[in-house]
Write an enzyme that holds these catalytic residues in place. Structure first.
Site, PDB file in Angstrom:
ATOM      1  N   GLU A 127       0.864  -1.171   0.000  1.00  0.00           N
ATOM      2  CA  GLU A 127       0.000   0.000   0.000  1.00  0.00           C
ATOM      3  C   GLU A 127       0.899   1.219   0.000  1.00  0.00           C
ATOM      4  OE1 GLU A 127      -2.228  -3.250   2.064  1.00  0.00           O
ATOM      5  OE2 GLU A 127      -0.414  -2.225   2.710  1.00  0.00           O
ATOM      6  N   TYR A 139       7.317   2.086  -7.950  1.00  0.00           N
ATOM      7  CA  TYR A 139       6.719   0.755  -7.912  1.00  0.00           C
ATOM      8  C   TYR A 139       6.246   0.329  -9.302  1.00  0.00           C
ATOM      9  CZ  TYR A 139       6.783   1.766  -2.903  1.00  0.00           C
ATOM     10  OH  TYR A 139       7.163   2.116  -1.635  1.00  0.00           O
TER      11      TYR A 139
END
Length: 168
Positions: A127, A139
Site C-alpha cells: 500500500e 513501484y
C-alpha cells in the site's frame, strides 16, 4: 538468524551485494544491531513510525524479510516484507532523505525480489499513500500495478492508500 555473534555478523556483511562500487553502498539482510539507525530513518519518514521493538520482533519472525542499504556502518535505507505462502506483503521501504534520488530504493526492491525468489515468493503487494507520486512511479517501474484503493487507510494525515500488486 543472527543472534549477535561476530561470526554471523561478519558473514552477513561479507555477503552484502555492492550496488555502487564508486560509493561503496551495499545491500544486505537487516541485523538486530541495525534497528536503532533504521528507526531514525523510520521516524523521519513516516507520521506513525514503527518502534524499535516492532522491528526487533519482526526480525525474529521466520516469515519476515528485511534488507538494508549501507555505507560502511551507516544505514541509508531499508525495506521489509512479510511472507504469506507464495506472496510477499511489502511492509515498509524508506531511504534517508540525504540519500534519496540515488536509486537506493530501487536497489532495495531488487534485493527483496532476489531474496524472495529463494523463498518461493511469486507475487508482491503493498500500500502507498495516494499522494506519494514518486513512490507510485517507482513501484510501477518495477512492475507493480494499481489494483484498488483502501479508503482512509493512513492517519496523520488521513489519506487513501493505493493497493498495488506485482505478479509473476
Amino acid at each position: 538468524m543472527n543472534r549477535g555473534g561476530k561470526k554471523n555478523i561478519d558473514k552477513e556483511i561479507m555477503d552484502k551485494e555492492i550496488i555502487d562500487k564508486k560509493n561503496g553502498i551495499g545491500i544486505r539482510k537487516m541485523l538486530l544491531t541495525d534497528v536503532p539507525q533504521v528507526c531514525e530513518i523510520e521516524k523521519r519518514t513516516f507520521s506513525i513510525p514503527w518502534s524499535e521493538k516492532a522491528f526487533e520482533d519482526s526480525l525474529k519472525l521466520p516469515h519476515a524479510l528485511f534488507v538494508v542499504a549501507c555505507l560502511g556502518e551507516q544505514i541509508l535505507g531499508y525495506c521489509g516484507l512479510y511472507q504469506v505462502f507464495n506472496e510477499g506483503d511489502i511492509t515498509n521501504i524508506a531511504v534517508s532523505l540525504e540519500y534519496r534520488g540515488m536509486g537506493i530504493a530501487g536497489k532495495l526492491l531488487e534485493a527483496i525480489f532476489k531474496y524472495s525468489e529463494e523463498r518461493g515468493i511469486e507475487a508482491f503487494t503493498l500500500e502507498v499513500r495516494e499522494s506519494n507520486v514518486p513512490a507510485i512511479h517507482l513501484y510501477s517501474k518495477y512492475g507493480f500495478e494499481k489494483v484498488g484503493l483502501r479508503k482512509n487507510f493512513y492517519e496523520k494525515p488521513k489519506e487513501h492508500a493505493v493497493i498495488m500488486w506485482k505478479r509473476g
